[in-house]
Scaffold this motif. Structure first.
Motif, short mmCIF file in Angstrom:
data_model
loop_
_atom_site.label_atom_id
_atom_site.label_comp_id
_atom_site.label_asym_id
_atom_site.label_seq_id
_atom_site.Cartn_x
_atom_site.Cartn_y
_atom_site.Cartn_z
N VAL A 163 18.21 -3.49 -9.27
CA VAL A 163 17.48 -3.24 -8.75
C VAL A 163 16.62 -3.09 -7.79
CG1 VAL A 163 17.89 -0.59 -7.07
CG2 VAL A 163 19.46 -1.62 -8.44
N VAL A 164 16.00 -4.23 -6.53
CA VAL A 164 15.01 -4.43 -5.71
C VAL A 164 14.53 -4.18 -4.48
CG1 VAL A 164 13.16 -5.94 -5.60
CG2 VAL A 164 15.05 -6.78 -7.16
N PRO A 165 13.39 -2.94 -4.01
CA PRO A 165 13.17 -2.72 -3.12
C PRO A 165 13.04 -3.81 -2.26
CG PRO A 165 11.41 -1.75 -4.41
CD PRO A 165 12.83 -2.77 -5.59
N VAL A 166 12.76 -3.87 -1.14
CA VAL A 166 12.07 -4.59 0.19
C VAL A 166 10.47 -3.75 0.27
CG1 VAL A 166 11.38 -4.90 2.52
CG2 VAL A 166 14.01 -5.31 1.68
N PRO A 167 9.73 -4.33 -0.87
CA PRO A 167 8.28 -3.92 -0.28
C PRO A 167 7.56 -3.62 0.76
CG PRO A 167 8.13 -6.27 -0.76
CD PRO A 167 9.50 -5.97 -0.67
N LEU A 168 6.13 -2.74 1.15
CA LEU A 168 5.93 -2.25 2.23
C LEU A 168 4.87 -3.04 1.50
CD1 LEU A 168 5.59 1.53 2.87
CD2 LEU A 168 6.77 -0.26 3.92
N ALA A 169 3.11 -3.33 3.07
CA ALA A 169 1.63 -4.37 3.20
C ALA A 169 1.73 -3.25 2.27
CB ALA A 169 1.87 -4.75 3.68
N PRO A 170 -0.02 -3.43 1.56
CA PRO A 170 -0.93 -2.03 0.86
C PRO A 170 -1.71 -1.64 2.26
CG PRO A 170 -1.02 -4.78 -0.41
CD PRO A 170 -0.28 -4.96 1.05
N SER A 171 -1.48 -2.11 2.78
CA SER A 171 -2.65 -0.92 4.19
C SER A 171 -0.94 -0.51 4.97
CB SER A 171 -2.40 -1.80 5.39
OG SER A 171 -1.28 -2.86 5.56
#
Ligand code: ZN
Ligand code: ZN
Length: 257
Positions: free
Chosen positions: A142-150
């Motif tokens: 299971v892999v989540p769509v990531p968010l940018a660090p900011s």
């Protein structure tokens, strides 16, 4: 309300606290469970005609069998106009329901009003979608769509990761945050269709390809709108060695073609 009436009602609330409402629509007296109205909305979605590939409910489809090109017509019957044109980066996408009504309300509270506990209600519904779709049972990681660090700093949490954690727990599959978002992108909804792919170019990266190499990925996000974001993530995952990508989102837009 008079002062004494107000005091009396507050006193009653203190002695007999009201039962928590439905976590999605807030309907009172549901003992903190998803109410029958919200459940019915989800059941109604599952019965609607949907695109075989992206899973979105389809409206306004017009078919003409006069051309004689039956196979092309059948393809149009089972796939929406977007899917007929899109690059085949993910195998299929499925959602709990359409991004409207109670589900929209729930996702809005979850994402923007920081009611993180809602992941505990959305997660099992996502797991139900997985079990009703046989192809999904090839999923291995299971892999989540990531968010940018900011964006992550600003919001304090990644909504897709909270959902992915619940899904992984419910399905007893490993959660793998192998993918990162290396730069912030403009909100997809603010862009025209042709600008959307450019906006996402080189925004995602797989940091540790070993974790996904040769494996079938269940990619998790909150909303599937046009599919550009999950499409780009799927392309990056496949290029990094993933065998296949199946997308699961809490809600999906409607397909008009
Ligand atoms: Zn409800
Ligand atoms: Zn489609």
């Amino acid at each position: 309300m008079s002062y004494f009436k107000k005091l009396w009602s507050e006193l009653l609330n203190l002695v007999f606290p009201p039962l928590p409402g439905c976590p999605f629509c807030g309907r009172a007296g549901e003992n903190g469970e998803i109410c029958s109205f919200c459940r019915q909305e989800i059941i109604d979605f599952q019965r609607q005609p949907r695109c075989n590939r992206c899973g979105r409910a389809q409206t306004g489809k017009k078919l003409s069998f006069s051309s004689g090109k039956i196979l092309a017509q059948l393809d149009r019957l089972f796939n929406c106009a977007d899917c007929l044109n899109r690059e085949k980066t993910f195998k299929m996408a499925r959602a709990i329901g359409t991004y409207e009504g109670c589900l929209k309300e729930a996702i809005h509270k979850f994402k923007f009003k920081r009611q993180r506990y809602l992941a505990q209600f959305l997660g099992p519904l996502l797991a139900d979608v997985f079990w009703t779709c046989p192809a999904y049972q090839e999923g291995q990681v299971v892999v989540p769509v990531p968010l940018a660090p900011s964006r992550l700093r600003e919001r304090g949490f990644n909504q897709a990761e909270l959902l992915a954690r619940e899904v992984a727990g419910a399905l007893n599959l490993p959660l793998c945050s192998a993918m990162v978002k290396v730069r912030e992108t403009a909100p997809q909804t603010s862009l025209k269709r042709e600008q959307r792919m450019d906006n996402l170019k080189e925004a995602f990266k797989v940091e540790d390809p070993f974790l996904i190499a040769g494996r079938t990925v269940l990619l998790i996000d909150d909303v599937f709108t046009t599919g550009a974001t999950v499409g780009e993530c799927s392309r990056v995952l496949t290029n990094a060695g993933a065998k296949e990508v199946y997308v699961l989102t809490a809600a999906a837009g409607i397909s008009y073609g």
